[in-house]
Structures are given as C-alpha cells and as structure tokens.
Enzyme design. Structure first.
Site, PDB file in Angstrom:
ATOM      1  N   VAL A  70     -11.050  15.774 -54.233  1.00  0.00           N
ATOM      2  CA  VAL A  70      -9.663  15.339 -54.013  1.00  0.00           C
ATOM      3  C   VAL A  70      -9.385  13.941 -54.543  1.00  0.00           C
ATOM      4  O   VAL A  70      -8.236  13.483 -54.526  1.00  0.00           O
ATOM      5  CB  VAL A  70      -9.266  15.419 -52.518  1.00  0.00           C
ATOM      6  CG1 VAL A  70      -9.230  16.858 -52.042  1.00  0.00           C
ATOM      7  CG2 VAL A  70     -10.192  14.562 -51.654  1.00  0.00           C
ATOM      8  N   SER A 145      -6.275  12.780 -36.953  1.00  0.00           N
ATOM      9  CA  SER A 145      -7.426  12.764 -36.052  1.00  0.00           C
ATOM     10  C   SER A 145      -7.023  12.169 -34.717  1.00  0.00           C
ATOM     11  O   SER A 145      -6.105  11.346 -34.642  1.00  0.00           O
ATOM     12  CB  SER A 145      -8.557  11.922 -36.660  1.00  0.00           C
ATOM     13  OG  SER A 145      -9.571  11.655 -35.703  1.00  0.00           O
ATOM     14  N   TYR A 158     -12.408   5.137 -40.875  1.00  0.00           N
ATOM     15  CA  TYR A 158     -11.947   6.501 -40.631  1.00  0.00           C
ATOM     16  C   TYR A 158     -10.592   6.510 -39.942  1.00  0.00           C
ATOM     17  O   TYR A 158      -9.660   7.190 -40.380  1.00  0.00           O
ATOM     18  CB  TYR A 158     -12.980   7.240 -39.787  1.00  0.00           C
ATOM     19  CG  TYR A 158     -12.658   8.685 -39.521  1.00  0.00           C
ATOM     20  CD1 TYR A 158     -12.879   9.652 -40.486  1.00  0.00           C
ATOM     21  CD2 TYR A 158     -12.137   9.085 -38.290  1.00  0.00           C
ATOM     22  CE1 TYR A 158     -12.588  10.980 -40.245  1.00  0.00           C
ATOM     23  CE2 TYR A 158     -11.839  10.407 -38.050  1.00  0.00           C
ATOM     24  CZ  TYR A 158     -12.067  11.358 -39.023  1.00  0.00           C
ATOM     25  OH  TYR A 158     -11.762  12.682 -38.778  1.00  0.00           O
ATOM     26  N   ALA A 160      -8.358   4.108 -39.692  1.00  0.00           N
ATOM     27  CA  ALA A 160      -7.311   3.490 -40.503  1.00  0.00           C
ATOM     28  C   ALA A 160      -6.768   4.482 -41.526  1.00  0.00           C
ATOM     29  O   ALA A 160      -5.552   4.571 -41.750  1.00  0.00           O
ATOM     30  CB  ALA A 160      -7.852   2.248 -41.206  1.00  0.00           C
ATOM     31  N   LYS A 162      -6.844   7.758 -41.271  1.00  0.00           N
ATOM     32  CA  LYS A 162      -6.114   8.818 -40.575  1.00  0.00           C
ATOM     33  C   LYS A 162      -4.761   8.313 -40.058  1.00  0.00           C
ATOM     34  O   LYS A 162      -3.783   9.073 -40.019  1.00  0.00           O
ATOM     35  CB  LYS A 162      -6.963   9.361 -39.425  1.00  0.00           C
ATOM     36  CG  LYS A 162      -8.222  10.097 -39.877  1.00  0.00           C
ATOM     37  CD  LYS A 162      -7.883  11.317 -40.722  1.00  0.00           C
ATOM     38  CE  LYS A 162      -9.114  12.128 -41.047  1.00  0.00           C
ATOM     39  NZ  LYS A 162      -8.805  13.355 -41.831  1.00  0.00           N
ATOM     40  N   ILE A 191     -14.416  18.156 -32.653  1.00  0.00           N
ATOM     41  CA  ILE A 191     -14.602  19.541 -33.064  1.00  0.00           C
ATOM     42  C   ILE A 191     -16.034  19.736 -33.530  1.00  0.00           C
ATOM     43  O   ILE A 191     -16.567  18.917 -34.285  1.00  0.00           O
ATOM     44  CB  ILE A 191     -13.629  19.929 -34.200  1.00  0.00           C
ATOM     45  CG1 ILE A 191     -12.187  19.569 -33.809  1.00  0.00           C
ATOM     46  CG2 ILE A 191     -13.748  21.410 -34.534  1.00  0.00           C
ATOM     47  CD1 ILE A 191     -11.670  20.264 -32.569  1.00  0.00           C
TER      48      ILE A 191
END
Length: 256
Positions: A70, A145, A158, A160, A162, A191
C-alpha cells in the site's frame, strides 16, 4: 430505502480489500464474498493472499489476487483499474509498532505513517476517484483502532497513525457524500490475529487475559467480529451512515 431482507446482499457489487492475506483483512474478504461481492484482494504477502483467494473460490465466491504494497500508489491504482467499476473499498492493511516516545525514531514514525495512514489515504483516494469517475455510489471503510480512545505506553506511532485515519474518514465523508459515497471507520479493540501475536504465545495470552478482565463481555475479539462490522458498513443496511466510527471492542472503550 433498502428492504430489510436485501440489506446485506452484495450480489453484483465489486469490492477491494487491502491487507487481505490474513487476520481481519482475510476475514473481511471472505465475508464480503459470502455476501455476494466479487472481491479483489490486495496484500504484499503473496502466499497468504493466494490462500485467501483460494478459500473464497472453494466457498463458491469470486476473488482476484493483487500482490502489492500500500506504499506503492501506482500498484494501488492498477488494482483499482483492474477491478472495474468499484462499489466497496475496505482499507484494512496495517502493521503494528511498539516503542516508547523517547525511543521513537524518525524512521519508526515515517514507516508507520507511510503504511498505516498514507496507505489508507492512497487506497481511499484511488477508490473514491474511480467511484466518482464511474458516476456510481459506493462505500469506503477504513480501519482505525481502539488505540485512538486511550493512551497506551509504547503505541505513539501506531495510535497517531490511526488517529489520522479517523480524521481522514470524517473529512473524506464530507467531501465524497455529495457523490453518494459513504466513508466510515471501524475501530477494533484487541483482536486475536497474527499481528497481535507477533511477540509470542506467552505475551499474547497475558495480554488477552488483561483484555478479558477489562471487557464487560469477558472475551477478546476474533477477526470475524470486525468483518461483520465492515459488512454492515459496506451494505445498504448502513445507507444513512457516513463519517462515523464503529467500535467493536467488547466494551473495553466507551468514549464520551
């Protein structure tokens, strides 16, 4: 207004799912295919991607695999073009990173933002541009998240990224709504996936035990729990919902 019995039927629709090689992405691709969508699965893990496509085919669904990263806009654009008229895009691809604020390097932050935020941005841009060009409505689902609702040690990069995804979701919803394109996010709690188990079984079990104690439902989530939320947002059942953040997290986080 969609009829209740047809709300979750995605027959005749085309979906793009990034991060489809495992975890939430795989569960999402499988469920959208089960609902009748032709699913274009994208991931940099070619082996896992092929397995996902094979599982969909074995179940009688239609799947096409697009090995890509991506961070590569050209590859994303090519996948969207190959999918043809696109109705649904689920930007699930992402990675986890842990480091304290004081130990975080520029390289750490740049890498996580490039994948977890810019990767989602690129996916959304290419998908929405294609939907507008085709003159058709659609649904875009981003993956945020539960980390956006509470500070956790070690999750600066992570969380920041999200949080940026949440703002992207809301802003794009205001801009694409006049074209009949809805944009919503899912913010999962803990999860059980290969990503959350990256530090080994012992760490995963200890973390899950803590999450179970925090949850009113007394369990952790499975990828299928999040896939169900994506299906809802992809379907006509959520036709009057845009710019929203769904939080399937077992009640661990209940923001004001």
């Amino acid at each position: 207004m969609p009829t209740p019995t047809a709300s979750y039927d995605l027959s005749g629709r085309t979906a793009l799912v990034t991060g489809a090689a495992s975890g939430i992405g795989r569960a999402t691709a499988l469920l959208l295919a089960e609902a009748g969508a032709a699913v274009h699965c994208a991931d940099r893990d070619e082996q896992g991607l092929a397995q996902t496509a094979a599982l969909i085919g074995k179940a009688g669904g239609a799947a096409t695999a697009h090995p890509l990263d991506v961070t590569d806009r050209a590859a994303l654009r090519a996948a969207v073009a190959a999918a043809g008229p696109l109705d649904i895009a689920a930007a699930v691809a992402g990675v986890m990173h842990t480091s304290s604020v004081l130990e975080t390097t520029d390289e750490d932050l740049d890498r996580i933002l490039d994948i977890n935020f810019k990767g989602v941005l690129r996916t959304c841009q290419e998908a929405v541009r294609a939907m507008i060009a085709a003159g058709r409505p659609g649904s875009v689902i981003t993956m945020a998240s539960g980390a956006v609702d509470a500070a956790q040690p070690g999750l600066l990069c992570y969380s920041a990224a999200k949080a940026a995804v949440v703002q992207l979701t809301k802003t794009l919803a205001t801009e694409s709504g006049p074209h009949g394109i809805r944009v919503n996010a899912v913010a999962p709690g803990w999860i059980r996936t290969p990503m959350t188990g990256r530090h080994g079984r012992e760490v995963q079990e200890r973390t899950e035990a803590a999450m179970v104690r925090m949850s009113p439902l007394r369990r952790v989530g499975e990828p299928e729990d999040i896939a169900q939320a994506v299906l809802y947002l992809a379907s006509d059942a959520s036709s009057f919902m845009t710019g929203q953040i769904l939080r399937p997290n077992g009640g661990v986080s209940m923001p004001w």
